[in-house]
Scaffold this motif. Structure first.
Motif, short mmCIF file in Angstrom:
data_model
loop_
_atom_site.label_atom_id
_atom_site.label_comp_id
_atom_site.label_asym_id
_atom_site.label_seq_id
_atom_site.Cartn_x
_atom_site.Cartn_y
_atom_site.Cartn_z
N GLU A 199 88.50 71.90 34.98
CA GLU A 199 89.25 70.70 34.65
C GLU A 199 88.53 69.81 33.51
OE1 GLU A 199 92.26 69.61 35.50
OE2 GLU A 199 92.30 71.56 36.12
N GLN A 200 87.18 69.87 33.61
CA GLN A 200 86.30 69.10 32.65
C GLN A 200 85.83 70.18 31.52
OE1 GLN A 200 85.54 65.64 32.39
NE2 GLN A 200 87.09 65.47 33.77
N ARG A 258 84.19 70.92 27.40
CA ARG A 258 83.46 70.23 26.05
C ARG A 258 84.46 70.65 25.01
NH1 ARG A 258 79.03 72.58 22.95
NH2 ARG A 258 77.77 71.04 22.56
N TYR A 307 89.52 77.89 32.04
CA TYR A 307 88.74 76.60 31.66
C TYR A 307 88.94 75.56 33.07
CZ TYR A 307 89.15 77.76 26.65
OH TYR A 307 89.18 78.44 25.41
N LYS A 355 93.91 66.36 28.58
CA LYS A 355 93.61 65.39 27.63
C LYS A 355 93.35 66.11 26.41
CE LYS A 355 92.56 61.45 30.27
NZ LYS A 355 91.67 60.16 30.72
N THR A 400 82.85 65.57 26.33
CA THR A 400 83.56 65.99 27.65
C THR A 400 84.62 65.34 28.13
OG1 THR A 400 81.39 67.16 28.15
CG2 THR A 400 83.21 67.11 29.79
N THR A 401 85.71 65.94 28.45
CA THR A 401 86.87 65.14 28.74
C THR A 401 87.88 66.38 29.74
OG1 THR A 401 88.86 64.00 28.05
CG2 THR A 401 88.43 65.94 26.82
N GLU A 402 88.90 65.68 30.28
CA GLU A 402 89.84 66.41 31.00
C GLU A 402 90.67 67.48 30.15
OE1 GLU A 402 92.39 63.75 33.12
OE2 GLU A 402 90.69 62.59 34.29
N LEU A 403 90.74 68.55 30.80
CA LEU A 403 91.65 69.79 29.93
C LEU A 403 92.61 69.42 29.38
CD1 LEU A 403 91.75 72.92 29.40
CD2 LEU A 403 92.64 73.31 31.45
#
Length: 898
Positions: A669-670, A672, A667, A653, A648-651
């Protein structure tokens, strides 16, 4: 002031006032009530209804909106667009009428150097709902508007709702007086061309029910809190600030008009209202089409795809009526990108795909126009020749069914010829042909008006999904629903509600809810502790408000009580197959992009245990070599046993890493990310997957087909289903090899040889049959009987002859009969119990009043058939072979009477 500056000032104004800037949602939302987002507040509906707690008290956005019900009126008026930008500010239980009026007034009237629009306050008017004395007083108190510039209006004008069950409330609209050159004075109630609406402030305080019009609906009661929803029309404000007469003259639409004017023999604004409307249609529709394609829609024959196709085809049609014959779509899309790109950078980022889809539709429709226009001209000419003014529904249906003409295009073309169209007849034929699959969607989706029963559970927090880590979870029943109504208990013994329409809401679950193309898990929910006798089969799992898992179950034994502890267990065999299918979909997607390039963009998918279906944007069928390459690349990646890594990361990124996101998907902000083999496959995905690519098993592509203009579909088996399919294929090959008595690798060549020999034999048989028939026809011509003044050949031909065979023979016989009046009628018992017949009448017989298209009806009546054609040649088909002799006798009698 340019439109991009107008947008920026709006957002800056409200952000400084404590509002959170929220990006525009896609014009496509997962809402069964809406084809497209049509208002700025749509993405906030769950907050207004109290179904979800808003993450902020104040918000502001500039929402992309599309309204298409009045598409035929576009360009006729100069105020309306199919696509428009709605700037709005929203309050969720925070400020109400006074704050909304103050915020709007200061932005409109503050000087430009202070961040406002600098509009003259003396030219602003307001309207309020009939009994809204509070708003009337606030306009005078806050804005200093004199009472004579505030007008009261009824529900049709100043009471707002989406037109469907949901939030509603009285509104107050702001108008700008453009001056006496635009019409009579007297405020908005006197003239809305002179007094143009620029902002609508909705005081959202009630919830409405079903209704039949804007003024006829039930008020169900107050909302949980009073809210503010406003909408400022960006395009209309741009008109005022850019000093132009209408929205088509603004900086975002005029470039498309100028592009077309440089190519058309007749310019814009040169005195022809009809031509000006066509220019405006092109400018409006090209912008709307680019936005819709950018949000993931491709042209099609249903729903959103049909709207897009209609928009694109209206552009092409309007251009041709302006005298522009060369392709224009590529340049129009470029113009839209350049004009809209500063506000919507995604149009530039995805431009190649947008342009390619638009150009492909233009190419296809140009072919349609060329062939269909000829048929239309014939149908219109025949209609006028009969003295009629209505084009038949069957003609309109043929244009649609055979040539892809939308009924709207037929209506336009008919009107240009002074005709109307039998729309009722057309709709009836369409109803017979088209079958819509909306029942399943309606059963699975919950409309906004249906969610009130779940509101407490939604507000309490999301369901915890445990399925990434375990297949069995202990959980607590938060709620039980039967047909959408909450009940305390459900049982199997007949003492409770029916056991087959039950939903169980759990606080945590390992069950995957249907989404992202992956269908829901199957399994069981069982009682725990004292209620171990309770057991239910889980048949479906859906999300409510995107946060709450609803388990559709069939209660098999015992009873379930709200608050009980249960064990939710996914069928491990089902989950294994589902992960194979979903991971296999990612692999096929990656292989497609590797073989075809990055323009092979996903347009939809479905995967279930052992099977996957993947739709992608592409023009034209794939070659056998491309299909083989895609299958090979996929299976090479499977064999490589790539590790499947999820994180999981920031959109932002994830996108920077190159992760693929679906167009039109919203989507958080966080997000998968699912990574298979490093750079081989990297996608945003919330589904379940295998741990290593080898666990997918072999992938066998079954086929590739078209599912709409510019959209192709690949289907494949994976895992054990792939083995089973290959085993059947192997058994089939072995059987063929045994029958043909050749090794397996020689079967294809032997089959080709046999097919060629069979075709040659069939051709020889056809040649011999036709030769025999021609000999019989020659004999018939020699023995033509004289009936009245006409030489008549009326004969039953050999069985098995087709209508094509009969047409050939009729020509031969008619040629042998010379210039004397002659009629030839041939009939036969055809294949599949058909009875084809053909009638030919030479010019001399036509002079006596005989017509082939009349005589063919006589034959048809006797063999339970019908036919048609022209005066010299007509044909038909029946299904009553027993009536052939009677048909020929009836024809003789008809000629004898003539």
């Amino acid at each position: 002031m340019q439109t991009h500056e107008i947008r920026k000032r709006f957002l800056d104004h409200f952000v400084k006032a404590g509002h959170t800037e929220v990006p525009s949602a896609s014009v496509i939302l997962d809402d069964p009530n809406l084809l497209f987002v049509n208002a700025g507040m749509v993405q906030f509906v769950p907050y207004f209804l109290g179904q979800q707690a808003p993450p902020w008290k104040r918000a502001t956005s500039i929402q992309k909106c599309i309204r298409t019900p009045d598409i035929d009126e576009v360009g006729i008026t100069t105020r309306h667009n199919t696509f428009f930008q709605m700037a709005g500010n929203f309050s969720f239980g925070d400020y109400f009428k006074k704050g909304a009026i103050e915020f709007a007034w200061t932005l409109l009237t503050n000087p430009v150097e202070q961040g406002g629009y600098g509009l003259d306050p003396e030219r602003l008017w307001a309207t309020v709902y009939l009994d809204d004395d509070e708003a009337m007083a606030l306009w005078q108190e806050v804005a200093g508007l004199p009472a004579e510039r505030i007008q009261r209006r009824g529900m049709a004008d100043n009471y707002w709702s989406m037109g469907i069950p949901g939030p509603c409330g009285p509104s107050s609209e702001i108008y700008y007086d453009r001056g006496p050159e635009y019409g009579v004075e007297g405020g908005p109630i006197a003239n809305e061309d002179r007094y143009i609406e620029i902002w609508n402030l909705v005081f959202m305080q009630n919830e409405r029910g079903e209704g039949t019009s804007k003024e006829d609906f039930e008020i169900l009661g107050p909302l949980p809190r009073k809210n503010i929803d406003t909408g400022m029309g960006v395009e209309r404000v741009a008109c005022l600030l850019q000093g132009v007469d209408n929205v088509y003259e603004t900086d975002l639409l005029r470039p498309a008009i100028d592009l077309m004017a440089a190519r058309a023999p007749r310019g814009y604004g040169q005195g022809s209202h009809t031509d000006d409307v066509r220019y405006r249609i092109i400018a409006d529709h090209s912008r709307t089409a680019a936005i819709i394609i950018g949000d993931g829609v491709s042209p099609g024959n249903e729903g959103r795809g049909y709207v897009l196709r209609r928009l694109l085809r209206r552009i092409i049609r309007a251009a041709k009526l302006l005298g522009v014959e060369q392709p224009i779509m590529a340049d129009l899309m470029t113009t839209v990108r350049d004009a809209m790109g500063p506000s919507y950078p995604e149009l530039a980022e995805d431009f190649d795909r947008i342009q390619r889809i638009a150009v492909a539709e233009e190419t296809a429709f140009n072919r349609t126009l060329a062939s269909g226009s000829r048929l239309f001209d014939e149908a219109a000419g025949a209609t006028k020749a009969k003295g009629a003014t209505v084009l038949s529904g069957s003609d309109a249906f043929t244009l649609h069914d055979t040539y892809g003409f939308p009924i709207e295009l037929t209506l336009e073309m008919a009107a240009e010829h002074g005709l109307s169209v039998d729309e009722e007849g057309f709709r009836g034929l369409m109803a017979e042909q088209r079958q819509r699959a909306k029942a399943d969607a309606a059963a699975r989706k919950q409309a906004h008006s249906d969610l009130s029963a779940y509101r407490d559970l939604v507000d309490a927090g999301p369901t915890e999904f445990t399925g990434f880590d375990e297949l069995s979870s202990e959980a607590r029943i938060l709620g039980i629903f039967v047909d959408g109504e909450r009940v305390p208990v459900v049982s199997h013994d007949g003492g409770g509600p029916p056991p087959d329409r039950v939903e169980l809401i759990l606080d945590r679950t390992p069950f995957y809810a249907e989404s992202g193309g992956q269908i829901a898990d199957e399994g069981t929910i069982s009682g725990s502790g004292a209620s171990t006798a309770a057991k239910a089969a889980v048949t479906d799992v859906q999300k409510i408000a995107k946060t709450l898992w609803s388990h559709r179950v069939h209660v098999e034994s015992g009873e379930f009580v709200e608050g009980d502890t249960v064990v939710a267990a996914v069928d491990p065999k089902w989950r294994h197959g589902a992960t194979q299918g979903h991971s296999g979909t990612h692999m096929v997607h990656a292989a497609l992009r590797q073989v075809l390039g990055p323009n092979a963009v996903q347009a939809g998918s479905l995967n279930r245990p052992g099977y996957l279906r993947f739709d992608f944007n592409w023009q034209g069928p794939l070659s056998e070599d491309q299909r083989s390459q895609i299958e090979e690349v996929t299976n090479e990646a499977v064999e490589a046993d790539h590790e499947v890594h999820t994180f999981t990361t920031e959109l932002d990124k994830a996108k920077a890493m190159g992760a693929i996101a679906l167009f039109g998907e919203q989507y958080p902000e966080q997000v998968r990310v699912v990574e298979i083999g490093g750079p081989f496959s990297l996608e945003l995905c919330g589904g379940t997957h295998v741990h290593n690519s080898a666990q997918i098993g072999p992938v066998t592509i079954l086929g590739e087909s078209s599912v709409g203009s510019g959209v192709r579909r690949v289907e494949a088996y994976v895992g054990l289903e792939s083995f089973r399919h290959l085993a059947k294929e192997r058994a089939l090959m072995a059987g063929l090899a045994s029958t043909l008595k050749v090794p397996s690798d020689e079967v294809p060549a032997r089959v080709v040889n046999l097919v060629e020999r069979l075709r040659a034999a069939e051709k020889e048989l056809d040649r011999l049959r036709l030769a025999n028939a021609r000999a019989a026809a020659a004999n018939a011509a020699a023995g033509a009987e004289l009936v009245g003044k006409v030489r008549l050949v009326a004969q039953r031909m050999a069985s098995g002859m087709s209508a094509g065979d009969l047409r050939t023979l009729v020509g031969d016989v008619r040629g042998k009969l010379g210039s004397d009046p002659a009629v030839v009628a041939l009939i036969a018992e055809g294949e599949n119990d058909s009875v084809p017949f053909v009638v030919a009448v030479n010019p001399a017989a036509q002079d006596l009043g005989f017509r082939a298209n009349d005589l063919v009806k006589t034959l048809g009546a006797a063999v339970d058939g019908r036919g048609g054609g022209k005066a010299d040649l007509a044909q038909g088909s029946g299904k009553g072979a027993a009536g052939i002799d009677a048909a020929l006798a009836a024809l003789r009698a008809e000629i004898d009477r003539g």
